[in-house]
Design a protein around this motif. Structure first.
Motif, PDB file in Angstrom:
ATOM      1  N   GLN A   1       7.462  -6.593  -0.941  1.00 40.62           N
ATOM      2  CA  GLN A   1       7.257  -5.595   0.103  1.00 40.62           C
ATOM      3  C   GLN A   1       5.805  -5.132   0.169  1.00 40.62           C
ATOM      4  N   GLU A   2       5.178  -4.964  -1.007  1.00 42.35           N
ATOM      5  CA  GLU A   2       3.803  -4.456  -1.032  1.00 42.35           C
ATOM      6  C   GLU A   2       2.845  -5.402  -0.329  1.00 42.35           C
ATOM      7  N   ILE A   3       2.893  -6.671  -0.692  1.00 44.24           N
ATOM      8  CA  ILE A   3       1.969  -7.636  -0.087  1.00 44.24           C
ATOM      9  C   ILE A   3       2.388  -7.948   1.342  1.00 44.24           C
ATOM     10  N   GLY A   4       3.701  -8.035   1.568  1.00 50.04           N
ATOM     11  CA  GLY A   4       4.189  -8.305   2.911  1.00 50.04           C
ATOM     12  C   GLY A   4       3.720  -7.263   3.907  1.00 50.04           C
ATOM     13  N   GLN A   5       3.705  -5.990   3.498  1.00 51.61           N
ATOM     14  CA  GLN A   5       3.266  -4.932   4.410  1.00 51.61           C
ATOM     15  C   GLN A   5       1.787  -5.072   4.738  1.00 51.61           C
ATOM     16  N   VAL A   6       0.984  -5.483   3.763  1.00 53.04           N
ATOM     17  CA  VAL A   6      -0.442  -5.711   4.024  1.00 53.04           C
ATOM     18  C   VAL A   6      -0.616  -6.798   5.085  1.00 53.04           C
ATOM     19  N   VAL A   7       0.166  -7.884   4.976  1.00 56.05           N
ATOM     20  CA  VAL A   7       0.080  -8.980   5.943  1.00 56.05           C
ATOM     21  C   VAL A   7       0.505  -8.499   7.336  1.00 56.05           C
ATOM     22  N   LEU A   8       1.568  -7.722   7.401  1.00 58.22           N
ATOM     23  CA  LEU A   8       2.022  -7.191   8.696  1.00 58.22           C
ATOM     24  C   LEU A   8       0.992  -6.239   9.291  1.00 58.22           C
TER      25      LEU A   8
ATOM     26  N   LEU B   1      -8.160  -6.367 -11.829  1.00 56.72           N
ATOM     27  CA  LEU B   1      -8.232  -6.756 -10.424  1.00 56.72           C
ATOM     28  C   LEU B   1      -7.099  -6.131  -9.620  1.00 56.72           C
ATOM     29  N   LEU B   2      -5.880  -6.154 -10.155  1.00 54.39           N
ATOM     30  CA  LEU B   2      -4.740  -5.568  -9.447  1.00 54.39           C
ATOM     31  C   LEU B   2      -4.925  -4.069  -9.263  1.00 54.39           C
ATOM     32  N   ASN B   3      -5.429  -3.399 -10.284  1.00 52.11           N
ATOM     33  CA  ASN B   3      -5.680  -1.960 -10.160  1.00 52.11           C
ATOM     34  C   ASN B   3      -6.697  -1.672  -9.062  1.00 52.11           C
ATOM     35  N   ALA B   4      -7.769  -2.465  -9.047  1.00 49.95           N
ATOM     36  CA  ALA B   4      -8.794  -2.271  -8.020  1.00 49.95           C
ATOM     37  C   ALA B   4      -8.249  -2.563  -6.630  1.00 49.95           C
ATOM     38  N   LEU B   5      -7.374  -3.569  -6.517  1.00 48.49           N
ATOM     39  CA  LEU B   5      -6.790  -3.899  -5.220  1.00 48.49           C
ATOM     40  C   LEU B   5      -5.925  -2.762  -4.697  1.00 48.49           C
ATOM     41  N   ARG B   6      -5.103  -2.212  -5.586  1.00 45.55           N
ATOM     42  CA  ARG B   6      -4.228  -1.113  -5.160  1.00 45.55           C
ATOM     43  C   ARG B   6      -5.043   0.114  -4.772  1.00 45.55           C
ATOM     44  N   ALA B   7      -6.113   0.360  -5.492  1.00 45.30           N
ATOM     45  CA  ALA B   7      -6.977   1.486  -5.139  1.00 45.30           C
ATOM     46  C   ALA B   7      -7.673   1.225  -3.810  1.00 45.30           C
ATOM     47  N   ALA B   8      -8.073  -0.034  -3.571  1.00 49.83           N
ATOM     48  CA  ALA B   8      -8.760  -0.380  -2.327  1.00 49.83           C
ATOM     49  C   ALA B   8      -7.845  -0.210  -1.127  1.00 49.83           C
ATOM     50  N   GLY B   9      -6.542  -0.426  -1.338  1.00 48.06           N
ATOM     51  CA  GLY B   9      -5.591  -0.253  -0.250  1.00 48.06           C
ATOM     52  C   GLY B   9      -5.525   1.178   0.235  1.00 48.06           C
TER      53      GLY B   9
ATOM     54  N   LEU C   1      -6.879 -11.654  -0.655  1.00 50.26           N
ATOM     55  CA  LEU C   1      -6.805 -11.538  -2.115  1.00 50.26           C
ATOM     56  C   LEU C   1      -5.364 -11.487  -2.593  1.00 50.26           C
ATOM     57  N   TRP C   2      -4.538 -10.684  -1.936  1.00 50.40           N
ATOM     58  CA  TRP C   2      -3.134 -10.573  -2.343  1.00 50.40           C
ATOM     59  C   TRP C   2      -2.418 -11.913  -2.201  1.00 50.40           C
ATOM     60  N   LEU C   3      -2.679 -12.644  -1.121  1.00 47.13           N
ATOM     61  CA  LEU C   3      -2.011 -13.931  -0.922  1.00 47.13           C
ATOM     62  C   LEU C   3      -2.468 -14.961  -1.950  1.00 47.13           C
ATOM     63  N   CYS C   4      -3.749 -14.941  -2.314  1.00 44.15           N
ATOM     64  CA  CYS C   4      -4.236 -15.852  -3.353  1.00 44.15           C
ATOM     65  C   CYS C   4      -3.531 -15.578  -4.679  1.00 44.15           C
ATOM     66  N   ILE C   5      -3.317 -14.309  -4.980  1.00 41.81           N
ATOM     67  CA  ILE C   5      -2.648 -13.941  -6.224  1.00 41.81           C
ATOM     68  C   ILE C   5      -1.168 -14.303  -6.161  1.00 41.81           C
ATOM     69  N   ALA C   6      -0.542 -14.077  -5.010  1.00 45.65           N
ATOM     70  CA  ALA C   6       0.901 -14.265  -4.887  1.00 45.65           C
ATOM     71  C   ALA C   6       1.310 -15.730  -4.798  1.00 45.65           C
TER      72      ALA C   6
ATOM     73  N   SER D   1      -8.362   3.405  -0.326  1.00 47.51           N
ATOM     74  CA  SER D   1      -9.719   3.897  -0.067  1.00 47.51           C
ATOM     75  C   SER D   1     -10.470   3.111   0.996  1.00 47.51           C
ATOM     76  N   ASN D   2      -9.909   1.996   1.467  1.00 49.01           N
ATOM     77  CA  ASN D   2     -10.561   1.139   2.465  1.00 49.01           C
ATOM     78  C   ASN D   2     -11.917   0.623   1.982  1.00 49.01           C
ATOM     79  N   THR D   3     -12.001   0.312   0.696  1.00 46.18           N
ATOM     80  CA  THR D   3     -13.230  -0.245   0.128  1.00 46.18           C
ATOM     81  C   THR D   3     -13.536  -1.606   0.721  1.00 46.18           C
ATOM     82  N   ILE D   4     -12.488  -2.373   1.002  1.00 42.23           N
ATOM     83  CA  ILE D   4     -12.654  -3.689   1.612  1.00 42.23           C
ATOM     84  C   ILE D   4     -11.831  -3.728   2.894  1.00 42.23           C
ATOM     85  N   THR D   5     -12.064  -4.743   3.720  1.00 45.09           N
ATOM     86  CA  THR D   5     -11.342  -4.832   4.985  1.00 45.09           C
ATOM     87  C   THR D   5      -9.890  -5.242   4.745  1.00 45.09           C
ATOM     88  N   LEU D   6      -9.078  -5.020   5.749  1.00 49.57           N
ATOM     89  CA  LEU D   6      -7.669  -5.390   5.656  1.00 49.57           C
ATOM     90  C   LEU D   6      -7.508  -6.902   5.502  1.00 49.57           C
TER      91      LEU D   6
END
Length: 520
Positions: free
Chosen positions: A260-267, A182-190, A203-208, A192-197
């Motif tokens: 930083q990784e998840i925080g930047q997605v939220v910002l 799941l983490l690999n797919a999430l990083r790839a999606a970030g 997803l990242w917040l649920c994991i974190a 490739s824009n496979t899913i919306t922001l």
């Protein structure tokens, strides 16, 4: 008492005042057959026609009981109580009492206990409370003696933790290989824009954080803060608490920190929200700015909960997470089928991984926002230190399933980005020949600071060569894993390289498939 009549569908049945104030002090219209509760987490309407099998007197007492609950309990508690009362229709004793205007005896309780079975017995608590309150309200169909008898009965609590204890592959916590996939797919999606922001952030917040979906649905942009200290940036989130019996939502918060990784997605999501507001002009001062925004306002945008008009319902955020993972097309290495993920499963995963890391019961309860330590005992009862078996054959088989490799395989060095730069080569020492060998090319033009070559296989900038000796790294990491396992180290330390092992297995499998295709 609230007067009830069913002589005409056009008659307003509940007439002792048009509205009452709930626990949060917000008005609830109780003048008709439908009462809309002020629930921020879901659309919640009590449809009294579902209880029309009750006699007028019993229905009148029940309406008074529910009105009393609305004033003193949360909307969720009221909703659960009302939904349980609908099951009274399954009791012959209740139907007989309603038809014959007789007193309700204890038989109804035994009938519904049999109907619910062990897994639904917890609903009997609501029925016992209903009966006791109707006695106190003076309804002649309810008996003080029966209420006392019901008070003596042992019901038991809601069965908790079955999915966690059984490590259910469809509803329980994700195992190490699944969370890696799941983490690999999430990083790839970030990239490739496979899913919306918004889906990526959810997803990242649920994991974190491991919070429940209502907490995320209640999040607002004001809850996110960026702190600059001595050249470093920290992203903090005030997560609303919902486990407490507070008078209203968003009264209590818990400060949580993001990397930083998840925080930047939220910002980035907040920036996207701002651009959309400016483009569409939907926001006004009556509506708050949620982090996860509805496409259109709620149906009650002008009601008591108008500030939540643009917030998602908890069920909508759950659907967002589920649908996002479906589009990521993550395959479970455990089942070989598409991975099913909900915020609840990620909450289970968050808790079990914390137990593996050695947190205490009190620390886990605090992080999960529980007040009762019994609610976290289940995570300590499972064998959370189990290490998934992993050898070379499994790595080659599971690597492609886990979609662990994010880079691009090239036939040879000249085809790679920066292939003309010798300094871009990723090298390792082949311990069997004591020779330095090259594995591929780094496509990044700046120094990353990660340990090569191990970290390279989980980096999207790595371009392994088809003729590179990738099995050298795979064999070395598997040997390290075996040594840690034999030494009795905990599961977290044993599985530290599993993501890389699966990524190398993915690379080798792709290369073998490409060669087989060429040969054919």
């Amino acid at each position: 008492m609230i007067s009830v009549t069913r002589s005409s569908e056009n008659f307003r049945p509940f007439r002792s005042g048009n509205s009452i104030n709930d626990l949060a002090g917000l008005p609830v219209d109780v003048s008709g057959w439908s009462w809309r509760l002020n629930s921020v987490g879901e659309q919640s309407t009590l449809n009294w026609r579902r209880l029309r099998f009750l006699s007028d007197h019993i229905l009148s007492a029940t309406a008074d009981f529910i009105a009393k609950l609305i004033k003193s309990r949360s909307p969720d508690n009221v909703r659960n109580t009302f939904d349980t009362l609908v099951y009274l229709e399954r009791s012959p004793a209740i139907i007989a009492s309603s038809e014959n205007a007789g007193r309700i005896g204890p038989e109804f309780f035994s009938e519904l206990r049999d109907y619910f079975g062990p897994r639904g017995a917890w609903r009997l608590h609501y029925l016992r409370h209903w009966y006791r309150c109707c006695v106190d309200l003076g309804c002649p169909h309810f008996s003080e003696e029966v209420a006392f008898e019901l008070d003596q009965k042992v019901i038991g609590g809601n069965q908790k933790g079955h999915a966690v204890l059984s490590l259910d592959p469809g509803e329980g916590p994700l195992n190490d290989l699944e969370i890696t996939a799941l983490l690999n797919a999430l990083r790839a999606a970030g990239q490739s824009n496979t899913i919306t922001l918004a889906e990526l952030a959810a997803l990242w917040l649920c994991i974190a954080f491991g919070s429940n979906p209502l907490q995320f649905a209640l999040l607002r942009e004001d809850d996110v803060s960026v702190i600059e200290e001595e050249g470093s940036r920290f992203i903090h989130v005030n997560v609303p608490r919902v486990k407490k019996r507070t008078e209203a939502p968003r009264r209590e918060f818990r400060l949580r920190k993001l990397n930083q990784e998840i925080g930047q997605v939220v910002l980035d999501l907040m920036d996207e929200n701002r651009r959309r507001r400016e483009a569409r002009g939907w926001w006004d001062s009556d509506h708050a700015l949620p982090l996860f925004v509805r496409g259109s306002p709620r149906s009650d945008e002008d009601g008591p909960l108008s500030e939540y008009a643009r917030h998602l319902y908890a069920s909508e955020l759950t659907a967002m997470v589920r649908n996002a993972v479906d589009r990521l097309e993550v395959i479970s290495p455990r089942t070989g089928r598409p991975l099913e993920v909900t915020p609840r499963r990620l909450r289970y995963t968050y808790a079990t991984r914390l137990v593996r890391e050695g947190v205490s019961k009190r620390e886990l309860a605090d992080l999960l926002d529980h007040t009762d330590l019994q609610n976290v005992q289940v995570y300590f009862d499972i064998k959370s230190d189990i290490v998934e078996s992993l050898d070379k054959a499994m790595a080659l088989a599971l690597g492609p399933v886990a979609q662990a490799f994010l880079g691009k395989i090239v036939r040879a060095e000249p085809e790679a980005v920066r292939g003309d730069d010798p300094s871009s080569r990723v090298k390792t020492l082949d311990k069997t020949s004591d020779q330095v060998v090259s594995l591929g090319t780094c496509g990044q033009h700046s120094f990353c600071g990660f340990l090569a070559p191990v970290a390279c296989y989980t980096c999207a900038q790595f371009q392994p060569w088809m003729d590179g000796p990738h099995d050298v790294i795979l064999n070395d990491l598997l040997a390290k894993r075996d040594r840690k396992l034999a030494a009795g180290q905990d599961g977290r330390m044993v599985a530290i390289y599993d993501s890389t092992i699966l990524a190398i297995g993915d690379v080798i499998s792709r290369i073998e498939a490409a060669r087989a295709g060429e040969a054919a």
